[in-house]
Motif scaffolding. Structure first.
Motif, PDB file in Angstrom:
ATOM      1  N   ALA A  84       2.682  -0.759   0.214  1.00 42.46           N
ATOM      2  CA  ALA A  84       2.689  -0.769  -1.245  1.00 42.46           C
ATOM      3  C   ALA A  84       1.512   0.001  -1.813  1.00 42.46           C
ATOM      4  O   ALA A  84       0.361  -0.453  -1.761  1.00 42.46           O
ATOM      5  CB  ALA A  84       2.659  -2.211  -1.758  1.00 42.46           C
ATOM      6  N   ALA A  85       1.789   1.172  -2.352  1.00 44.00           N
ATOM      7  CA  ALA A  85       0.810   1.857  -3.181  1.00 44.00           C
ATOM      8  C   ALA A  85       0.774   1.164  -4.534  1.00 44.00           C
ATOM      9  O   ALA A  85       1.773   0.584  -4.959  1.00 44.00           O
ATOM     10  CB  ALA A  85       1.194   3.328  -3.361  1.00 44.00           C
ATOM     11  N   GLY A  90       0.839  -2.085 -10.512  1.00 44.09           N
ATOM     12  CA  GLY A  90       2.109  -2.558  -9.992  1.00 44.09           C
ATOM     13  C   GLY A  90       2.598  -1.684  -8.852  1.00 44.09           C
ATOM     14  O   GLY A  90       1.983  -0.668  -8.518  1.00 44.09           O
ATOM     15  N   PRO A  91       3.719  -2.068  -8.247  1.00 44.17           N
ATOM     16  CA  PRO A  91       4.292  -1.261  -7.158  1.00 44.17           C
ATOM     17  C   PRO A  91       4.971  -0.014  -7.706  1.00 44.17           C
ATOM     18  O   PRO A  91       5.246   0.100  -8.901  1.00 44.17           O
ATOM     19  CB  PRO A  91       5.308  -2.215  -6.528  1.00 44.17           C
ATOM     20  CG  PRO A  91       5.714  -3.123  -7.633  1.00 44.17           C
ATOM     21  CD  PRO A  91       4.487  -3.299  -8.492  1.00 44.17           C
ATOM     22  N   PHE A 113       3.105  -7.614   3.612  1.00 45.73           N
ATOM     23  CA  PHE A 113       2.749  -6.497   2.741  1.00 45.73           C
ATOM     24  C   PHE A 113       1.440  -5.847   3.174  1.00 45.73           C
ATOM     25  O   PHE A 113       0.462  -6.529   3.496  1.00 45.73           O
ATOM     26  CB  PHE A 113       2.638  -6.968   1.293  1.00 45.73           C
ATOM     27  CG  PHE A 113       3.930  -7.465   0.728  1.00 45.73           C
ATOM     28  CD1 PHE A 113       4.906  -6.570   0.316  1.00 45.73           C
ATOM     29  CD2 PHE A 113       4.197  -8.819   0.656  1.00 45.73           C
ATOM     30  CE1 PHE A 113       6.118  -7.030  -0.186  1.00 45.73           C
ATOM     31  CE2 PHE A 113       5.400  -9.291   0.155  1.00 45.73           C
ATOM     32  CZ  PHE A 113       6.361  -8.386  -0.266  1.00 45.73           C
ATOM     33  N   LEU A 114       1.443  -4.523   3.156  1.00 43.75           N
ATOM     34  CA  LEU A 114       0.255  -3.713   3.398  1.00 43.75           C
ATOM     35  C   LEU A 114       0.025  -2.888   2.144  1.00 43.75           C
ATOM     36  O   LEU A 114       0.813  -1.997   1.829  1.00 43.75           O
ATOM     37  CB  LEU A 114       0.471  -2.815   4.620  1.00 43.75           C
ATOM     38  CG  LEU A 114      -0.709  -1.994   5.127  1.00 43.75           C
ATOM     39  CD1 LEU A 114      -0.457  -1.540   6.566  1.00 43.75           C
ATOM     40  CD2 LEU A 114      -1.026  -0.784   4.262  1.00 43.75           C
ATOM     41  N   GLY A 115      -1.035  -3.228   1.406  1.00 46.53           N
ATOM     42  CA  GLY A 115      -1.324  -2.538   0.160  1.00 46.53           C
ATOM     43  C   GLY A 115      -2.511  -1.609   0.281  1.00 46.53           C
ATOM     44  O   GLY A 115      -3.367  -1.785   1.150  1.00 46.53           O
ATOM     45  N   TYR A 116      -2.547  -0.623  -0.594  1.00 50.54           N
ATOM     46  CA  TYR A 116      -3.706   0.271  -0.617  1.00 50.54           C
ATOM     47  C   TYR A 116      -3.928   0.784  -2.040  1.00 50.54           C
ATOM     48  O   TYR A 116      -2.997   0.879  -2.842  1.00 50.54           O
ATOM     49  CB  TYR A 116      -3.539   1.423   0.375  1.00 50.54           C
ATOM     50  CG  TYR A 116      -2.307   2.277   0.207  1.00 50.54           C
ATOM     51  CD1 TYR A 116      -2.308   3.405  -0.611  1.00 50.54           C
ATOM     52  CD2 TYR A 116      -1.125   1.962   0.877  1.00 50.54           C
ATOM     53  CE1 TYR A 116      -1.189   4.195  -0.748  1.00 50.54           C
ATOM     54  CE2 TYR A 116       0.012   2.746   0.736  1.00 50.54           C
ATOM     55  CZ  TYR A 116      -0.028   3.869  -0.069  1.00 50.54           C
ATOM     56  OH  TYR A 116       1.098   4.651  -0.211  1.00 50.54           O
ATOM     57  N   ALA A 124      -0.255  -4.883  -6.906  1.00 51.09           N
ATOM     58  CA  ALA A 124       1.117  -4.498  -6.583  1.00 51.09           C
ATOM     59  C   ALA A 124       1.740  -5.511  -5.634  1.00 51.09           C
ATOM     60  O   ALA A 124       2.892  -5.923  -5.805  1.00 51.09           O
ATOM     61  CB  ALA A 124       1.139  -3.104  -5.961  1.00 51.09           C
ATOM     62  N   VAL A 125       0.970  -5.927  -4.633  1.00 51.19           N
ATOM     63  CA  VAL A 125       1.470  -6.892  -3.658  1.00 51.19           C
ATOM     64  C   VAL A 125       1.789  -8.218  -4.326  1.00 51.19           C
ATOM     65  O   VAL A 125       2.804  -8.862  -4.009  1.00 51.19           O
ATOM     66  CB  VAL A 125       0.463  -7.073  -2.508  1.00 51.19           C
ATOM     67  CG1 VAL A 125       0.819  -8.288  -1.651  1.00 51.19           C
ATOM     68  CG2 VAL A 125       0.404  -5.807  -1.658  1.00 51.19           C
TER      69      VAL A 125
END
Length: 201
Positions: A84-85, A90-91, A113-116, A124-125
């Motif tokens: 998730a960028a 938000g996503p 979830f893997l966010g950055y 976003a997550v």
């Protein structure tokens, strides 16, 4: 028992995206475990239109051929890691659209979830966890959050994500939880299917 099949979903399609680096990194860590099968799903390969179906996909089949291909792929997996960028807290729109283009195929499966981004994609997550619950998924607690300094080091300074011990630890913890929940839910879905067969007999 067959190894659970985990899909790693790349949630960005823009040119110059950062997503390829964390996708390869988490894929390699997951494969090294030896207890799951892993497949990377790139939304660039599923160019679905903005959702414009006549009804919700829980009840109304899609007529879009790309969406049908996407649904078939999602249905064949037991759990998911979603990259998730974060765009404007938000996503990405393309990721939300991909979630919307399936429903039953997501049900009763675990998702991580893997966010950055600026705060590791945390905002976003947080939204994606709510979407996952509405899709009757089981979002696990542990996740990976690649903060801006680590992201810049990987993107601009040539460092590899595997060089960051804290990220490797987060990835290991996340996958441990994801695999546990995936196995538990596989067992539960199999029991439901068996009960349905007995009832129908």
């Amino acid at each position: 028992m067959a190894k659970p099949k985990i899909g790693i979903i790349i949630g960005s399609t823009r040119a110059g995206r950062f997503a390829d680096q964390p996708a390869e990194w988490i894929r390699d860590i997951a494969r090294a475990r030896g207890d799951i099968e892993v497949e990377v799903l790139d939304l660039r390969d599923y160019p679905m239109p903005f959702f414009d179906e006549a009804g919700g996909l829980a009840y109304t089949p899609t007529t879009n051929e790309v969406a049908q291909k996407w649904q078939k792929k999602i249905a064949g997996l037991d759990g998911y890691v979603v990259l998730a960028a974060e765009y404007n807290r938000g996503p990405t729109g393309v990721l939300k659209n991909a979630l919307d283009y399936a429903y039953n195929e997501w049900n009763n499966k675990a998702v991580a979830f893997l966010g950055y981004g600026g705060v590791g994609g945390a905002r976003a997550v947080e939204q994606l966890r709510l979407h996952a619950v509405e899709l009757q998924m089981a979002p696990i607690r542990s996740g990976v959050h690649i903060l801006w300094p680590d992201m810049l080091a990987a993107k601009s300074e040539g460092k590899k994500l595997s060089e960051f011990a804290h990220l490797n630890k987060a990835a290991s913890d996340m996958l441990d939880q994801l695999v546990w929940w995936t196995r538990a839910l596989n067992t539960a879905r199999a029991a439901d299917a068996q009960a349905a067969d007995i009832k129908a007999a």
